[in-house]
Design an enzyme around this catalytic site. Structure first.
Site, PDB file in Angstrom:
ATOM      1  N   LYS A 250       0.696  -1.346   0.056  1.00 37.74           N
ATOM      2  CA  LYS A 250       0.182   0.060   0.044  1.00 37.74           C
ATOM      3  C   LYS A 250       0.843   1.167   0.111  1.00 37.74           C
ATOM      4  O   LYS A 250       1.615   1.455   0.908  1.00 37.74           O
ATOM      5  CB  LYS A 250      -0.916   0.011   1.190  1.00 37.74           C
ATOM      6  CG  LYS A 250      -2.048   1.054   1.134  1.00 37.74           C
ATOM      7  CD  LYS A 250      -2.887   0.758   0.302  1.00 37.74           C
ATOM      8  CE  LYS A 250      -4.146  -0.113   0.647  1.00 37.74           C
ATOM      9  NZ  LYS A 250      -5.147  -0.542  -0.289  1.00 37.74           N
TER      10      LYS A 250
ATOM     11  N   THR B  57      -3.374  -5.535   0.893  1.00 40.26           N
ATOM     12  CA  THR B  57      -2.704  -4.273   0.846  1.00 40.26           C
ATOM     13  C   THR B  57      -3.326  -3.386   1.960  1.00 40.26           C
ATOM     14  O   THR B  57      -2.702  -2.599   2.827  1.00 40.26           O
ATOM     15  CB  THR B  57      -2.684  -3.408  -0.204  1.00 40.26           C
ATOM     16  OG1 THR B  57      -4.014  -3.319  -0.846  1.00 40.26           O
ATOM     17  CG2 THR B  57      -1.584  -4.370  -1.330  1.00 40.26           C
TER      18      THR B  57
ATOM     19  N   HIS C 252      20.064  28.607 -12.301  1.00 35.99           N
ATOM     20  CA  HIS C 252      20.650  29.666 -12.858  1.00 35.99           C
ATOM     21  C   HIS C 252      20.132  31.087 -12.584  1.00 35.99           C
ATOM     22  O   HIS C 252      19.012  31.483 -12.672  1.00 35.99           O
ATOM     23  CB  HIS C 252      20.984  29.603 -14.574  1.00 35.99           C
ATOM     24  CG  HIS C 252      21.602  28.301 -15.103  1.00 35.99           C
ATOM     25  ND1 HIS C 252      22.725  28.142 -14.466  1.00 35.99           N
ATOM     26  CD2 HIS C 252      21.300  27.371 -15.773  1.00 35.99           C
ATOM     27  CE1 HIS C 252      23.443  27.057 -15.142  1.00 35.99           C
ATOM     28  NE2 HIS C 252      22.148  26.659 -15.790  1.00 35.99           N
TER      29      HIS C 252
END
Length: 310
Positions: free
Chosen positions: A12, A57, A259
């Protein structure tokens, strides 16, 4: 049979769990995003659809929440260790558990009259960290006998407004970049470090302290390095952590070069590059991407080169 089953896992993903501890009027919060992946004797569920070896799960999700209450969340690493050990030791078909955790930090809001005090540190005069942006990450893997703990952070935005240069590089017919002897150096740090703790016979590191100290060394190295390249800064950050933290053997960085270009104001009769400061254009793309691993001497690398899913 013309095909065979290869590597497989299930679990899960992204269980959001918030744990509040109340210490009188003072409350403490741990905010995690936990993903569970299990593997082992899972051939039949793929070949025939038999779920005889499958822990649902949904059960793994429930375990995450139950463990948060029963065991607490001392640290992301410790919580992941509790979970991984449980899944491997309680379910015979499960041979390996991998727990990935993101932790989101919360800062207390200071009272209006609370003084923050002066910064004072010399290096802080030109170094900045954006508050509350980075995410702490951990990956805990257990195979029943051996642990692998990889921790780190992502989206830690840092900037030096000076003490950075870039010149002397290779130039060809396509090179237009001007050499820089005083530039802004900025990046969003993504770093993963691997602990040399691998088995229960030796004491665990203090996970919380180790993370805070590694982060502090990283920031100090960034601030204190007079940089001639982002690669040099990366190596200094990694070296500072490994030299200062004996429990860490390997660290991998992925650093975009954010930059900042001087804006041309000459058409308006304004000189931009002046001793009292300048105006820059912050470009978000394209960007240089600098990646490297720093290792303790004699150690074999184990952190994946591509950290996209780590």
């Amino acid at each position: 049979m013309p095909t065979i089953l290869g590597q497989n896992q299930y679990g899960k993903a992204e269980n959001r769990v918030v744990k509040i501890v109340r210490d009188g009027d003072t409350h403490h919060i741990k905010d995690l995003n936990v993903s569970v992946a299990l593997s082992g004797d899972m051939e039949e569920v793929h070949y025939s659809g038999s779920n005889a070896n499958v822990l649902p799960t949904d059960t793994t999700k429930n375990t995450v929440y139950a463990f948060a209450k029963e065991h607490g969340i001392e640290s992301a690493e410790q919580f992941g260790i509790h979970l991984a050990r449980h899944f491997v030791t309680s379910q015979e078909p499960i041979h390996r558990a991998r727990i990935r955790i993101e932790e989101y930090a919360w800062e207390r809001i200071a009272a209006p009259d609370a003084g923050s005090g002066p910064v004072g540190a010399e290096e802080a005069k030109h170094s900045f960290v954006r508050k509350g942006q980075e995410t702490r990450v951990s990956q805990i893997t257990f195979d029943g006998g051996r642990w692998e703990i990889i921790s780190g952070l992502k989206d830690l935005t840092v900037l030096n407004s000076t003490n950075s240069e870039f010149w002397g590089y290779v130039k060809d017919e396509y090179t237009t970049l001007r050499e820089a002897y005083d530039r802004i150096l900025a990046t969003d740090v993504s770093a993963r470090w691997r602990y040399n703790w691998t088995d229960d016979t030796t004491p665990m590191p203090d996970w919380e302290n180790s993370y805070e100290q590694a982060r502090t060394h990283l920031l100090h190295a960034f601030a204190q390095t007079y940089s001639l390249s982002l690669q040099q800064t990366l190596y200094q950050m990694g070296s500072r952590i490994i030299e200062s933290r004996g429990e860490i053997d390997e660290i991998r960085f992925s650093l975009p070069n954010n930059h900042h270009f001087l804006v041309d104001l000459e058409p308006f009769g304004v000189k931009n590059e002046t001793p009292d400061g300048a105006v820059y254009f912050a470009a978000d793309r394209p960007y240089g991407l600098i990646e490297a691993t720093v290792l303790r001497d004699g150690v074999e690398p184990r952190i994946p080169l591509d950290m996209t899913n780590l």
